[in-house]
Design an enzyme around this catalytic site. Sequence first.
Site, mmCIF file in Angstrom:
data_model
loop_
_atom_site.group_PDB
_atom_site.id
_atom_site.type_symbol
_atom_site.label_atom_id
_atom_site.label_comp_id
_atom_site.label_asym_id
_atom_site.label_seq_id
_atom_site.Cartn_x
_atom_site.Cartn_y
_atom_site.Cartn_z
ATOM 1 N N GLY A 44 40.187 72.412 110.971
ATOM 2 C CA GLY A 44 40.299 71.275 112.350
ATOM 3 C C GLY A 44 41.107 70.114 111.238
ATOM 4 O O GLY A 44 41.508 70.044 109.546
ATOM 5 N N ASP B 117 44.683 76.788 102.366
ATOM 6 C CA ASP B 117 45.345 76.182 103.986
ATOM 7 C C ASP B 117 46.533 76.095 103.677
ATOM 8 O O ASP B 117 47.335 76.470 103.957
ATOM 9 C CB ASP B 117 43.995 74.746 104.111
ATOM 10 C CG ASP B 117 44.286 74.147 104.726
ATOM 11 O OD1 ASP B 117 45.250 74.214 105.671
ATOM 12 O OD2 ASP B 117 43.353 72.744 105.153
ATOM 13 N N GLU C 126 37.882 76.845 99.103
ATOM 14 C CA GLU C 126 39.391 76.740 100.183
ATOM 15 C C GLU C 126 40.402 75.898 98.692
ATOM 16 O O GLU C 126 39.586 74.833 98.626
ATOM 17 C CB GLU C 126 38.947 75.659 100.932
ATOM 18 C CG GLU C 126 40.063 75.620 101.887
ATOM 19 C CD GLU C 126 39.784 74.957 103.623
ATOM 20 O OE1 GLU C 126 38.107 75.199 103.525
ATOM 21 O OE2 GLU C 126 40.610 74.213 104.352
ATOM 22 N N LYS D 69 33.341 68.626 100.884
ATOM 23 C CA LYS D 69 35.115 68.220 100.709
ATOM 24 C C LYS D 69 34.806 68.292 98.934
ATOM 25 O O LYS D 69 33.166 67.354 98.668
ATOM 26 C CB LYS D 69 35.489 66.891 101.460
ATOM 27 C CG LYS D 69 36.046 67.267 102.542
ATOM 28 C CD LYS D 69 37.576 67.995 102.426
ATOM 29 C CE LYS D 69 37.675 68.482 103.662
ATOM 30 N NZ LYS D 69 38.623 69.049 103.458
ATOM 31 N N LYS E 219 45.535 76.456 110.761
ATOM 32 C CA LYS E 219 45.327 75.195 111.457
ATOM 33 C C LYS E 219 47.591 75.942 112.583
ATOM 34 O O LYS E 219 47.919 75.595 111.789
ATOM 35 C CB LYS E 219 45.783 73.995 110.989
ATOM 36 C CG LYS E 219 43.985 73.844 109.901
ATOM 37 C CD LYS E 219 44.847 72.509 109.071
ATOM 38 C CE LYS E 219 43.403 72.161 108.189
ATOM 39 N NZ LYS E 219 43.646 71.188 107.036
ATOM 40 N N ASP F 107 36.055 72.756 99.654
ATOM 41 C CA ASP F 107 37.543 72.695 100.198
ATOM 42 C C ASP F 107 37.737 71.213 99.200
ATOM 43 O O ASP F 107 37.775 70.429 99.102
ATOM 44 C CB ASP F 107 37.758 72.197 101.771
ATOM 45 C CG ASP F 107 39.134 71.792 101.700
ATOM 46 O OD1 ASP F 107 39.809 71.923 101.593
ATOM 47 O OD2 ASP F 107 39.353 72.009 103.014
ATOM 48 N N SER G 88 32.490 70.008 108.126
ATOM 49 C CA SER G 88 33.740 70.034 106.870
ATOM 50 C C SER G 88 33.057 68.279 106.644
ATOM 51 O O SER G 88 33.260 67.424 107.001
ATOM 52 C CB SER G 88 34.946 69.457 107.011
ATOM 53 O OG SER G 88 35.777 69.274 106.102
ATOM 54 N N LYS H 239 30.946 72.850 105.009
ATOM 55 C CA LYS H 239 32.185 72.730 104.139
ATOM 56 C C LYS H 239 31.670 71.077 103.228
ATOM 57 O O LYS H 239 31.714 70.077 104.093
ATOM 58 C CB LYS H 239 32.997 73.140 104.921
ATOM 59 C CG LYS H 239 34.794 72.661 103.782
ATOM 60 C CD LYS H 239 36.101 73.124 104.310
ATOM 61 C CE LYS H 239 36.259 72.117 104.951
ATOM 62 N NZ LYS H 239 37.742 72.572 105.257
HETATM 63 O O1 SMG Z 1 38.663 68.099 111.481
HETATM 64 O O2 SMG Z 1 36.843 68.509 111.304
HETATM 65 C C1 SMG Z 1 37.886 68.365 110.720
HETATM 66 C C2 SMG Z 1 38.150 68.094 109.621
HETATM 67 C C3 SMG Z 1 37.998 69.604 108.483
HETATM 68 O O3 SMG Z 1 37.735 69.382 106.279
HETATM 69 C C4 SMG Z 1 38.793 69.438 108.079
HETATM 70 N N1 SMG Z 1 39.999 69.104 107.585
HETATM 71 O O4 SMG Z 1 41.845 70.072 104.635
HETATM 72 O O5 SMG Z 1 40.717 71.687 106.115
HETATM 73 C C5 SMG Z 1 41.308 70.159 105.434
HETATM 74 C C6 SMG Z 1 41.094 69.845 106.670
HETATM 75 C C7 SMG Z 1 42.267 68.621 106.294
HETATM 76 C C8 SMG Z 1 41.775 67.026 106.915
HETATM 77 S S1 SMG Z 1 41.597 65.939 105.909
HETATM 78 C C9 SMG Z 1 42.136 64.024 106.599
HETATM 79 MG MG MG Z 2 41.723 72.073 103.926
#
Ligand code: SMG
Ligand code: MG
Length: 388
Positions: free
Chosen positions: A308, A256, A231, A181, A280, A206, A153, A179
């Site tokens: 994650g 999510d 997402e 953001k 999660k 996402d 991500s 992925k």
């Molecule tokens: O653990 O590699 C990881 C991060 C994966 O993008 C990730 N998590 O919304 O899915 C999500 C985000 C939330 C964490 S933001 C601090």
């Molecule tokens: Mg997410």
Amino acid sequence: MQKQSEVLNQTVGVVDDRLAIERIELRTVRLPLNEPFETSFGRIDSRLIVLLSVQGGGETGWGEVVAAEEPLYSYETVGTASHVIRDYLAPALLSEPIRDLADLAQRLAPFRGHNMAKAGLELAYMDLLARLQRQSLSQLIGATRDRVPVGVSLGIQPTLDQLLQRVDRYLGLGYQRIKLKIKPGWDVGVVREVRRRHPSLLLSVDANCAYTLADEDHLKKLEEFDLLMIEQPLEHDDLIDHAQLQSRLQTRICLDESVTSIGRAKQALQLGSCRIINIKIGRVGGYSQALQIHDLCYSKGIPVWCGGMLESGIGRAHNIALASLPGFTLPGDISASSRYFARDLIVPEVTVSSDGTVASPRGPGLGFDVDLDYITARTETVTRLEPH
Ligand code: SMG
Ligand code: MG
């Protein structure tokens, strides 16, 4: 097929099938991130990680609370989780020996919400249970995979060039899916550029709730990029608007934030709010709910994948065990330790092989050694909780 959630009623086999918890330790550990991580709701440079260790039957089990310092991903924080665990959840576990995971979940259920706090305790309990039974966590939950496919991500970057460099770097390391953001102003143009350079890449985005239904036309511009999924585009607790958006999009929506329990997962599928679910363990309150969501989606042919939360190796090891279940057919947000931290809290650290998979360890419990010396060196606070 045996349902994975049947492990809920698996008994431990020590002292009349019940396990007396002798001590719970709650600690906060600060780990700097190798690189800042930016999402639509903010940017962080380090993680203050809440670790839980649970002792009983001569062994120790480890869990992690994935709440952040600020209530931005969800309302939980390091502070609220520490308070709720110390004052309510831990006493409920210490009061009487625990029969099984279902018993544990039932004792925590009267307390509303605080899923990440609850999950931390379930994780530690399940690691302890697996160690006592001399089996791996993945075996304990009925998982079968030896290796799990993983993706990365990539946070919002200061420039498009920096993002493109990172895409190349992680593809070079073997990651199976990228992925991105996204947020308004960092979406269509960015995705177009990544897709142009990597026509066959498994690519998803996402939004972490950065859009509303009023953005429908804008979000439709993402359709031409053959995304694996979008997402959580809309509100963190919404199912209705997502259903409306999904009915007008070809691209699959993955939820999510909105899926916080088996009940919400059922509603989301019934309403058509999504076609993929990111599971999660922390967000849904632990293994008891995560296994049920897995079973539900598996029975309906809905793909799931393991999300994650920038966990330390302890939380990540739990994610690897979960992602070894058969319904986790899409690559998870499970990256190598070195992607997050200079040094992780487990030995060996998590590595991603050149085919973009991570090994699911077969050793007892988490299958990794917990690096107590390093944990102690990075610990900011410790609270010891014992039966009265
Ligand atoms: O653990 O590699 C990881 C991060 C994966 O993008 C990730 N998590 O919304 O899915 C999500 C985000 C939330 C964490 S933001 C601090
Ligand atoms: Mg997410």
